[in-house]
Enzyme design. Structure first.
Site, short mmCIF file in Angstrom:
data_model
loop_
_atom_site.label_atom_id
_atom_site.label_comp_id
_atom_site.label_asym_id
_atom_site.label_seq_id
_atom_site.Cartn_x
_atom_site.Cartn_y
_atom_site.Cartn_z
CE LYS A 1 -6.74 3.13 10.97
NZ LYS A 1 -5.74 2.07 10.72
CG ASN B 1 -6.43 -8.00 0.84
OD1 ASN B 1 -5.92 -6.92 0.54
ND2 ASN B 1 -7.62 -8.11 1.40
CG PHE C 1 -1.26 14.80 12.23
CD1 PHE C 1 -0.67 13.96 13.16
CD2 PHE C 1 -2.17 15.76 12.70
CE1 PHE C 1 -0.94 14.07 14.53
CE2 PHE C 1 -2.44 15.88 14.06
CZ PHE C 1 -1.84 15.03 14.97
CB SER D 1 -5.84 8.09 11.80
OG SER D 1 -6.37 9.25 11.22
NE ARG E 1 -8.12 18.02 7.58
CZ ARG E 1 -9.12 18.86 7.81
NH1 ARG E 1 -8.87 20.07 8.33
NH2 ARG E 1 -10.38 18.50 7.54
N GLY F 1 0.83 -1.21 0.00
CA GLY F 1 0.00 0.00 0.00
C GLY F 1 0.85 1.25 0.00
CG LEU G 1 -5.87 19.03 -1.19
CD1 LEU G 1 -7.01 19.67 -1.98
CD2 LEU G 1 -5.39 19.97 -0.09
CE1 TYR H 1 -9.48 6.55 9.04
CE2 TYR H 1 -9.27 4.23 8.45
CZ TYR H 1 -8.69 5.45 8.78
OH TYR H 1 -7.32 5.56 8.84
CG ASN I 1 -6.94 0.69 -1.83
OD1 ASN I 1 -7.58 0.89 -2.87
ND2 ASN I 1 -6.49 1.69 -1.07
P1 NAD Z 1 -3.51 1.78 1.39
O1 NAD Z 1 -4.91 1.37 1.11
O2 NAD Z 1 -2.67 2.33 0.34
O3 NAD Z 1 -2.72 0.54 2.03
C1 NAD Z 1 -3.37 -0.44 2.79
C2 NAD Z 1 -2.93 -1.78 2.24
O4 NAD Z 1 -3.53 -2.81 3.00
C3 NAD Z 1 -3.34 -1.99 0.77
O5 NAD Z 1 -2.22 -2.46 0.05
C4 NAD Z 1 -4.43 -3.07 0.85
O6 NAD Z 1 -4.40 -3.92 -0.28
C5 NAD Z 1 -4.03 -3.79 2.13
N1 NAD Z 1 -5.15 -4.45 2.82
C6 NAD Z 1 -6.34 -3.91 3.17
N2 NAD Z 1 -7.10 -4.84 3.80
C7 NAD Z 1 -6.33 -5.98 3.88
C8 NAD Z 1 -6.54 -7.27 4.39
N3 NAD Z 1 -7.70 -7.62 4.98
N4 NAD Z 1 -5.55 -8.18 4.29
C9 NAD Z 1 -4.37 -7.84 3.70
N5 NAD Z 1 -4.11 -6.64 3.17
C10 NAD Z 1 -5.09 -5.73 3.27
O7 NAD Z 1 -3.61 2.77 2.63
P2 NAD Z 1 -2.47 3.68 3.29
O8 NAD Z 1 -2.80 5.11 2.99
O9 NAD Z 1 -1.13 3.16 2.97
O10 NAD Z 1 -2.79 3.46 4.85
C11 NAD Z 1 -2.09 2.46 5.57
C12 NAD Z 1 -2.60 2.51 7.00
O11 NAD Z 1 -2.43 3.82 7.53
C13 NAD Z 1 -4.09 2.19 7.14
O12 NAD Z 1 -4.28 1.44 8.33
C14 NAD Z 1 -4.73 3.57 7.29
O13 NAD Z 1 -5.94 3.50 8.04
C15 NAD Z 1 -3.66 4.31 8.03
N6 NAD Z 1 -3.71 5.77 7.85
C16 NAD Z 1 -3.68 6.28 6.58
C17 NAD Z 1 -3.73 7.68 6.42
C18 NAD Z 1 -3.73 8.29 5.04
O14 NAD Z 1 -4.11 9.47 4.92
N7 NAD Z 1 -3.30 7.58 4.02
C19 NAD Z 1 -3.79 8.51 7.54
C20 NAD Z 1 -3.81 7.93 8.81
C21 NAD Z 1 -3.77 6.54 8.95
C1 WQD Z 2 -7.69 17.57 3.29
C2 WQD Z 2 -8.31 18.94 3.14
C3 WQD Z 2 -10.66 18.93 2.62
C4 WQD Z 2 -10.29 17.14 -1.34
C5 WQD Z 2 -8.51 12.12 5.53
C6 WQD Z 2 -9.18 11.21 6.52
C7 WQD Z 2 -8.21 10.88 7.64
C8 WQD Z 2 -6.92 10.34 7.07
C9 WQD Z 2 -6.33 11.32 6.09
C10 WQD Z 2 -6.99 7.94 7.14
C11 WQD Z 2 -9.69 19.03 3.78
C12 WQD Z 2 -9.84 19.53 1.48
C13 WQD Z 2 -9.98 17.65 -0.09
C14 WQD Z 2 -10.80 17.99 -2.33
C15 WQD Z 2 -10.69 19.82 -0.80
N1 WQD Z 2 -7.11 9.08 6.43
N2 WQD Z 2 -10.18 18.97 0.17
N3 WQD Z 2 -10.99 19.31 -2.03
O1 WQD Z 2 -10.05 14.77 5.26
O2 WQD Z 2 -7.97 15.78 6.35
O3 WQD Z 2 -8.21 13.31 6.19
O4 WQD Z 2 -7.31 11.54 5.06
O5 WQD Z 2 -6.70 7.81 8.27
O6 WQD Z 2 -8.82 9.91 8.47
O7 WQD Z 2 -10.28 11.90 7.07
O8 WQD Z 2 -7.77 14.63 4.14
O9 WQD Z 2 -7.02 14.99 1.84
O10 WQD Z 2 -9.46 14.33 2.24
O11 WQD Z 2 -8.66 16.62 2.85
O12 WQD Z 2 -10.87 21.02 -0.53
O13 WQD Z 2 -11.10 17.57 -3.48
O14 WQD Z 2 -8.51 19.20 1.74
O15 WQD Z 2 -11.84 19.68 2.84
O16 WQD Z 2 -9.82 20.31 4.35
P1 WQD Z 2 -8.60 14.72 5.51
P2 WQD Z 2 -8.24 15.09 2.68
#
Ligand code: NAD
Ligand code: WQD
Length: 338
Positions: free
Chosen positions: A154, A32, A179, A125, A232, A10, A201, A150, A35
């Site tokens: 967490k 798996n 963040f 998160s 943010r 991922g 974004l 979601y 995504n």
């Molecule tokens: P992502 O979707 O790119 O990566 C997640 C990976 O997990 C993917 O490769 C997907 O195929 C795999 N996966 C999902 N369900 C699975 C399962 N049941 N078995 C095996 N593999 C599985 O997401 P990411 O952005 O890399 O996020 C990684 C982690 O960080 C997640 O737990 C997410 O909640 C957390 N997180 C992400 C953000 C963000 O903004 N990207 C922010 C805070 C926390």
């Molecule tokens: C950032 C800012 C939008 C898209 C999310 C999840 C959070 C975490 C990170 C997993 C916001 C603005 C966005 C667009 C916009 N994920 N925006 N136009 O919402 O802070 O966090 O991703 O853990 O749990 O909530 O991130 O990138 O969606 O938005 O104006 O087309 O950009 O309003 O202010 P967010 P984001």
């Protein structure tokens, strides 16, 4: 150290696998591919020269997960990224999110106990804070009622880890509250995979600039912020990845001061949506087509980290600038067109 990385193909997982290798570790990926794409392994190899052992396994399948542990003795630690992470989707399909995110974590914890693996780094998160009352937000800020299933997964996962570590001294964990991770590896060989219409974004910005999307909508300019748009804490994904390397090393070297530790992983700086747009145009020279629209339901107004605990205790600090990070996101986007 031999580190099992769930979700390792991922976005954040792949960048973390690269940094683990660069720091001399031996990661094993379980994913798996729900995504992500298996060709991420080629990107990792292109950067590091290493072919990482990969198991296409669903972490909610306990027997399949057990097989991975049986085949890999001497796992020193686990970084658990695998989860579903789309906030909007979680509102429409809560059972998918509770099933995947909670069962997946519980299976990891069960395997830790069965195979005597003591160290866990968990992807949490800043969403657990909701709209903090005080900014910047510290790890001691109150956990507010989740704004989405979601976010709730967490919060619940953090509690499951705490309860398990309390019941079993052999289990210890570091919870990293990310963040907003953005950007891509400087080589542009790995980055955030564009699956469907981006909710976040930065991918929406880069896809608009690339002509894939017609126009970026800024979700609201009437917030109580200096320029009216939401704020943010945008953190470079490679900086974020490095925090995981430090965390596993801390546990392996017995430096933890509590069985479960929590760290905010952010830059400590708040950036508005308009500032992101301006930075993108400055860094890339590309004029961004955008308009201001209505607020997005569920958006919090402003959040950024107090990252001093991670800075002082982990010895980790975000290093890359916003401009450099946005440039990496654009380079990644351009590489996708090739
Ligand atoms: P992502 O979707 O790119 O990566 C997640 C990976 O997990 C993917 O490769 C997907 O195929 C795999 N996966 C999902 N369900 C699975 C399962 N049941 N078995 C095996 N593999 C599985 O997401 P990411 O952005 O890399 O996020 C990684 C982690 O960080 C997640 O737990 C997410 O909640 C957390 N997180 C992400 C953000 C963000 O903004 N990207 C922010 C805070 C926390
Ligand atoms: C950032 C800012 C939008 C898209 C999310 C999840 C959070 C975490 C990170 C997993 C916001 C603005 C966005 C667009 C916009 N994920 N925006 N136009 O919402 O802070 O966090 O991703 O853990 O749990 O909530 O991130 O990138 O969606 O938005 O104006 O087309 O950009 O309003 O202010 P967010 P984001």
């Amino acid at each position: 150290m031999k580190i099992l990385v769930t979700g390792g193909t991922g976005y954040i997982g792949s960048h973390t696998v690269v940094e683990l290798i660069e720091a001399g570790n031996e990661p094993i990926i379980v994913d798996n591919l729900s995504n992500s794409n298996i060709n991420v392994l080629d990107g990792i190899k292109g950067i590091t020269g290493k072919a990482v052992p990969f198991y296409q396994v669903d972490v909610t399948d306990l027997d399949a997960l057990r097989k991975v542990f049986c085949e890999n003795n001497g796992i020193n630690g686990i970084i658990h990224f695998a989860a579903s992470k789309a906030v909007g989707e979680s509102v429409k399909e809560p059972l998918k999110y509770y099933g995947n995110n909670l069962v997946g974590l519980m299976n990891i914890l069960k395997c830790m106990k069965e195979f005597s693996v003591g160290s866990l780094v968990f992807s949490s998160s800043c969403t657990v804070y909701g709209q903090p009352d005080v900014l910047p937000v510290t790890e001691n800020a109150p956990i507010k009622p989740a704004l989405s299933p979601y976010g709730n997964t967490k919060q619940i996962c953090e509690e499951i880890i705490r309860d398990t570590a309390t019941s079993d001294n052999n289990i210890h964990a570091i919870l990293l509250r990310y963040f907003n991770p953005i950007g891509a590896h400087p080589t542009a060989l790995i980055g955030e995979l564009p699956l469907g219409v981006p909710q976040n974004l930065i991918p929406y910005v880069t896809q608009t600039a690339a002509g894939i999307r017609e126009c970026l909508t800024v979700f609201g300019d009437d917030y109580d912020t200096p320029d009216g748009s939401c704020i943010r804490d945008y953190i470079n994904v490679t900086d974020l990845a490095k925090a995981h390397v430090v965390a596993v090393s801390r546990m392996e070297n017995g430096k933890q001061k509590q069985n479960v530790e929590v760290f905010n992983i952010g830059t400590g700086k708040g950036t508005s949506v308009f500032e992101i747009v301006n930075s993108f145009e400055k860094v890339t020279g590309v004029k961004l087509n955008y308009k201001v629209g209505a607020r997005r339901e569920g958006d919090i107004e402003k959040v950024w980290a107090d990252a001093s605990f991670a800075n002082n205790e982990l010895g980790w600090k975000a290093e890359k600038s916003l401009d450099e990070t946005i440039a990496s996101a654009w380079n990644w986007q351009k590489s996708l067109k090739k």
